[in-house]
Design an enzyme around this catalytic site. Structure first.
Site, PDB file in Angstrom:
ATOM      1  N   HIS A 139      23.778 -82.229 -93.708  1.00  0.00           N
ATOM      2  CA  HIS A 139      22.831 -82.953 -92.858  1.00  0.00           C
ATOM      3  C   HIS A 139      23.415 -84.335 -92.616  1.00  0.00           C
ATOM      4  O   HIS A 139      24.294 -84.784 -93.323  1.00  0.00           O
ATOM      5  CB  HIS A 139      21.457 -83.024 -93.539  1.00  0.00           C
ATOM      6  CG  HIS A 139      20.704 -81.735 -93.392  1.00  0.00           C
ATOM      7  ND1 HIS A 139      19.618 -81.601 -92.578  1.00  0.00           N
ATOM      8  CD2 HIS A 139      20.927 -80.514 -93.934  1.00  0.00           C
ATOM      9  CE1 HIS A 139      19.189 -80.352 -92.627  1.00  0.00           C
ATOM     10  NE2 HIS A 139      19.960 -79.665 -93.452  1.00  0.00           N
ATOM     11  N   GLY A 140      22.903 -85.011 -91.596  1.00  0.00           N
ATOM     12  CA  GLY A 140      23.456 -86.336 -91.287  1.00  0.00           C
ATOM     13  C   GLY A 140      24.877 -86.218 -90.795  1.00  0.00           C
ATOM     14  O   GLY A 140      25.758 -86.997 -91.153  1.00  0.00           O
TER      15      GLY A 140
ATOM     16  N   ASP B 102      14.370 -76.782 -87.896  1.00  0.00           N
ATOM     17  CA  ASP B 102      15.036 -77.769 -88.757  1.00  0.00           C
ATOM     18  C   ASP B 102      13.984 -78.601 -89.507  1.00  0.00           C
ATOM     19  O   ASP B 102      12.992 -79.038 -88.906  1.00  0.00           O
ATOM     20  CB  ASP B 102      15.909 -78.675 -87.874  1.00  0.00           C
ATOM     21  CG  ASP B 102      16.781 -79.614 -88.663  1.00  0.00           C
ATOM     22  OD1 ASP B 102      17.202 -79.255 -89.772  1.00  0.00           O
ATOM     23  OD2 ASP B 102      17.063 -80.731 -88.146  1.00  0.00           O
ATOM     24  N   HIS B 103      14.219 -78.825 -90.787  1.00  0.00           N
ATOM     25  CA  HIS B 103      13.331 -79.682 -91.601  1.00  0.00           C
ATOM     26  C   HIS B 103      11.852 -79.362 -91.439  1.00  0.00           C
ATOM     27  O   HIS B 103      11.038 -80.273 -91.175  1.00  0.00           O
ATOM     28  CB  HIS B 103      13.542 -81.171 -91.281  1.00  0.00           C
ATOM     29  CG  HIS B 103      14.837 -81.716 -91.791  1.00  0.00           C
ATOM     30  ND1 HIS B 103      15.075 -81.963 -93.110  1.00  0.00           N
ATOM     31  CD2 HIS B 103      15.975 -82.052 -91.135  1.00  0.00           C
ATOM     32  CE1 HIS B 103      16.302 -82.437 -93.265  1.00  0.00           C
ATOM     33  NE2 HIS B 103      16.874 -82.488 -92.079  1.00  0.00           N
TER      34      HIS B 103
ATOM     35  N   SER C 195      26.273 -86.625 -87.782  1.00  0.00           N
ATOM     36  CA  SER C 195      26.925 -87.455 -86.760  1.00  0.00           C
ATOM     37  C   SER C 195      27.466 -88.734 -87.379  1.00  0.00           C
ATOM     38  O   SER C 195      26.948 -89.237 -88.372  1.00  0.00           O
ATOM     39  CB  SER C 195      26.005 -87.731 -85.570  1.00  0.00           C
ATOM     40  OG  SER C 195      24.770 -88.239 -85.938  1.00  0.00           O
TER      41      SER C 195
ATOM     42  N   ASN D 259      24.871 -80.261 -89.305  1.00  0.00           N
ATOM     43  CA  ASN D 259      23.704 -80.717 -88.535  1.00  0.00           C
ATOM     44  C   ASN D 259      24.017 -82.044 -87.867  1.00  0.00           C
ATOM     45  O   ASN D 259      24.459 -82.996 -88.535  1.00  0.00           O
ATOM     46  CB  ASN D 259      22.505 -80.892 -89.466  1.00  0.00           C
ATOM     47  CG  ASN D 259      21.836 -79.589 -89.790  1.00  0.00           C
ATOM     48  OD1 ASN D 259      22.463 -78.519 -89.714  1.00  0.00           O
ATOM     49  ND2 ASN D 259      20.579 -79.649 -90.166  1.00  0.00           N
TER      50      ASN D 259
ATOM     51  N   THR E 199      21.845 -87.685 -84.110  1.00  0.00           N
ATOM     52  CA  THR E 199      21.627 -89.082 -83.690  1.00  0.00           C
ATOM     53  C   THR E 199      22.643 -89.590 -82.663  1.00  0.00           C
ATOM     54  O   THR E 199      22.276 -90.214 -81.667  1.00  0.00           O
ATOM     55  CB  THR E 199      21.632 -90.013 -84.921  1.00  0.00           C
ATOM     56  OG1 THR E 199      20.606 -89.577 -85.816  1.00  0.00           O
ATOM     57  CG2 THR E 199      21.356 -91.461 -84.536  1.00  0.00           C
TER      58      THR E 199
ATOM     59  N   HIS F  24      21.183 -89.357 -92.928  1.00  0.00           N
ATOM     60  CA  HIS F  24      20.629 -89.160 -91.590  1.00  0.00           C
ATOM     61  C   HIS F  24      20.662 -90.467 -90.813  1.00  0.00           C
ATOM     62  O   HIS F  24      20.494 -91.538 -91.394  1.00  0.00           O
ATOM     63  CB  HIS F  24      19.160 -88.720 -91.682  1.00  0.00           C
ATOM     64  CG  HIS F  24      18.975 -87.296 -92.066  1.00  0.00           C
ATOM     65  ND1 HIS F  24      18.155 -86.911 -93.098  1.00  0.00           N
ATOM     66  CD2 HIS F  24      19.495 -86.153 -91.558  1.00  0.00           C
ATOM     67  CE1 HIS F  24      18.170 -85.591 -93.196  1.00  0.00           C
ATOM     68  NE2 HIS F  24      18.972 -85.107 -92.278  1.00  0.00           N
ATOM     69  N   GLY F  25      20.840 -90.374 -89.513  1.00  0.00           N
ATOM     70  CA  GLY F  25      20.720 -91.558 -88.659  1.00  0.00           C
ATOM     71  C   GLY F  25      22.038 -92.288 -88.476  1.00  0.00           C
ATOM     72  O   GLY F  25      23.114 -91.698 -88.604  1.00  0.00           O
TER      73      GLY F  25
END
Ligand code: 13P
Length: 287
Positions: A210-211, A81-82, A213, A232, A235, A182-183
């Site tokens: 992405h991000g 990932d990344h 959660s 994805n 967090t 993200h986060g």
């Protein structure tokens, strides 16, 4: 067993699911992820991000990821990932990862294109491994207050550019920016659903969120319907692990070794991933 990224995404498309793609920087998270995939008999992606190298190196945790995936009864993809460089992708392939994301989204377009093409060639040399790449900018921790620039459409992925990028590189899946961050979310995510539809149509490959959660079940469902097949997620699971460990220390202050905290963390991540799988694979599990 190991399955390819392509096969996992096809399962998602055929069954109206988003494939859970969970970061497992620690063994506790890895074991929880595999257990949940086996509980429901669904394909799952376990992934290791370059940013988590200080937690565990890709050679160490990655070897466990590949081994547990191979001997699992559930179909598992093991994904980098990344990756911020060609070399990090190569390190993952050497360990046995069968899929990788190169993230050149913050590079000038031509450089992102060039390195992504090289990564696709490398994946071919390793017998045809999956490749994900990113266009558009995903806000995250490094952008200060999380979520404050969610909804800034100037950062979103352009569908026409996505078309050209996928056609020129031949990637398996496209990570795109359409409103998630993200986060931790400090503001409501503002997802542009019309943009997801346009991206899926113009790119011609599954879209990666992405991000992942912190969204509601309804938000996941709407994204999946429009063409997001890889979600994805990290967090909120790791946060659940921390909260479980803290709770244990409060409830049992006499705890004098670390291992009980690892068990509490693993159980909390299991619960968190279980809820995620029930949500992302709802249509498949109903049948
Ligand atoms: P979250 O940590 O916001 O769930 O994002 C995970 C991710 O996108 C990993 O690539």
């Amino acid at each position: 067993m190991l399955i390819s990224l392509k096969d996992a995404l096809e399962f998602g498309e055929k069954n109206g699911c988003g494939i859970a793609s969970v970061n497992t920087p620690t063994l506790e998270m890895l074991v929880a992820a595999i257990d949940v995939a086996e509980r429901y008999g669904v394909p799952l992606i376990v992934q290791h991000a370059e940013v988590h190298e200080p937690v565990n190196s890709i050679e160490n945790i990655g070897s466990a990821m590949v081994e547990l995936a191979k001997r699992s009864s559930a179909p598992i993809v093991v994904h980098v990932d990344h990756a911020e460089s060609f070399d990090y992708v190569k390190r993952g392939f050497e360990v046995g990862f069968n899929s990788a994301m190169f993230d050149g989204s913050r590079l000038p377009y031509e450089e992102n294109l060039r390195i992504t093409k090289e990564v696709v060639e490398l994946a071919e040399q390793y017998g045809g491994r999956g490749v994900e790449a990113e266009l558009g900018v995903m806000p995250g921790r490094e952008d200060g207050e999380h979520g404050n620039n969610a909804g800034d459409a100037s950062l979103y992925t352009d569908p026409e550019l996505a078309h050209d990028f996928v056609a020129e590189t031949g990637i398996t899946a496209l990570a795109a920016s359409f409103g998630t961050v993200h986060g931790l979310y400090k503001a409501e995510p503002k997802i542009d659903y019309e943009l997801i539809t346009a991206l899926r149509e113009r790119a011609g490959v599954p879209i990666v969120m992405h991000g992942g959660s912190g969204l509601s079940p309804e938000e996941y469902r709407k994204c999946i319907k429009r063409g997001v097949q890889k979600i994805n997620y990290y967090t909120y699971a790791d946060k659940a692990a921390l909260e479980a460990a803290k709770k244990l220390l409060v409830e049992e202050p006499e705890t004098f070794v670390f291992s009980p905290l690892a068990v509490a963390a693993r159980n909390a991540v299991d619960k968190n991933f279980d809820a995620l799988v029930q949500c992302l694979y709802a249509d498949y599990l109903k049948r």
